[in-house]
Scaffold this motif. Structure first.
Motif, short mmCIF file in Angstrom:
data_model
loop_
_atom_site.label_atom_id
_atom_site.label_comp_id
_atom_site.label_asym_id
_atom_site.label_seq_id
_atom_site.Cartn_x
_atom_site.Cartn_y
_atom_site.Cartn_z
N SER A 11 0.80 -1.22 0.00
CA SER A 11 0.00 0.00 0.00
C SER A 11 0.84 1.28 0.00
N TYR A 12 2.16 1.12 -0.03
CA TYR A 12 3.04 2.29 0.05
C TYR A 12 3.64 2.67 -1.30
N GLY A 13 3.55 3.96 -1.61
CA GLY A 13 4.37 4.51 -2.67
C GLY A 13 5.77 4.73 -2.10
N MET A 14 6.79 4.45 -2.89
CA MET A 14 8.15 4.53 -2.41
C MET A 14 8.95 5.51 -3.25
N SER A 15 9.84 6.23 -2.59
CA SER A 15 10.66 7.23 -3.29
C SER A 15 12.09 7.23 -2.79
N VAL A 42 14.44 12.31 -6.11
CA VAL A 42 15.20 11.69 -7.18
C VAL A 42 14.30 10.81 -8.05
N ALA A 43 13.58 9.89 -7.40
CA ALA A 43 12.74 8.96 -8.15
C ALA A 43 11.65 8.43 -7.23
N GLY A 44 10.51 8.07 -7.83
CA GLY A 44 9.41 7.51 -7.05
C GLY A 44 8.65 6.48 -7.86
N ILE A 45 7.96 5.60 -7.13
CA ILE A 45 7.17 4.55 -7.78
C ILE A 45 5.87 4.41 -7.00
N THR A 46 4.78 4.21 -7.73
CA THR A 46 3.47 4.10 -7.09
C THR A 46 3.34 2.79 -6.32
N TRP A 47 2.31 2.70 -5.49
CA TRP A 47 2.12 1.55 -4.61
C TRP A 47 2.07 0.23 -5.37
N ASP A 48 1.51 0.26 -6.58
CA ASP A 48 1.37 -0.98 -7.35
C ASP A 48 2.51 -1.18 -8.35
N TYR A 97 8.40 7.95 -11.55
CA TYR A 97 8.64 9.37 -11.77
C TYR A 97 10.11 9.66 -11.44
N TYR A 98 10.70 10.58 -12.20
CA TYR A 98 12.11 10.89 -12.02
C TYR A 98 12.35 12.40 -12.07
N ALA A 99 13.33 12.83 -11.30
CA ALA A 99 13.80 14.20 -11.44
C ALA A 99 14.45 14.33 -12.81
N THR A 149 -1.68 6.56 -3.06
CA THR A 149 -1.83 5.92 -4.38
C THR A 149 -1.05 6.67 -5.45
N VAL A 150 -0.49 7.83 -5.09
CA VAL A 150 0.28 8.61 -6.06
C VAL A 150 1.67 8.89 -5.51
N VAL A 151 2.58 9.21 -6.39
CA VAL A 151 3.92 9.58 -5.97
C VAL A 151 3.93 11.06 -5.60
N VAL A 152 4.46 11.35 -4.44
CA VAL A 152 4.55 12.72 -3.96
C VAL A 152 6.02 13.11 -3.92
N THR A 153 6.35 14.26 -4.48
CA THR A 153 7.75 14.64 -4.60
C THR A 153 8.23 15.57 -3.48
N GLY A 154 7.33 16.09 -2.68
CA GLY A 154 7.71 17.02 -1.63
C GLY A 154 8.28 16.31 -0.41
N VAL A 155 9.42 16.78 0.05
CA VAL A 155 10.09 16.17 1.20
C VAL A 155 9.20 16.18 2.43
#
Length: 124
Positions: free
Chosen positions: A31-35, A48-54, A59-61, A102-108
């Motif tokens: 259930s976790y999006g990871m970055s 730098v980079a993120g991936i959705t829960w599934d 997503y990339y810088a 469910t979405v990638v969030v880029t904010g620290v």
């Protein structure tokens, strides 16, 4: 309680490759999006980079697009970051972060679950 542990950092020459890994410990990995974020001396932590829960979207810088690849391994509960064609400006401490979304969030500031980081040094 979720715990994140990064590994795989080290020193490499420019143009080389490294693969970082983030080990996820705790419930509901699915259930976790990871970055991945990074922070170099004197600078703010940056996405730098993120991936959705599934694992369906990544997503990339702009600075790493085409050189880094993030993935999510449900079987081993790890999040690898493959880094190719490394540049000296990639030198930083790299951090893994998790967010139940469910979405990638880029904010620290949106993340409250972080690993301790792993150092990557790219020499000329």
């Amino acid at each position: 309680q979720v715990q994140l542990t990064e590994s795989g950092g080290g020193q490499v020459q420019a143009g080389g490759s490294l693969t970082l890994s983030c080990a996820f410990s705790g419930p509901s990995f699915i259930s976790y999006g990871m970055s991945w974020f990074r922070q170099s001396l004197g600078k703010e932590r940056e996405f730098v980079a993120g991936i959705t829960w599934d694992g369906g979207r990544t997503y990339y810088a702009d600075s790493v697009k085409g050189r880094f690849t993030i993935s999510k391994d449900k079987a081993t509960m790890t999040v690898p970051l493959q880094m190719d064609n490394l540049k000296p400006e990639d030198t930083a401490v790299y951090y893994c972060a998790a967010l139940s979304s469910t979405v990638v969030v880029t904010g620290v500031n949106n993340y409250n679950c972080w690993g301790r980081g792993t150092q990557v040094t790219v020499s000329t």
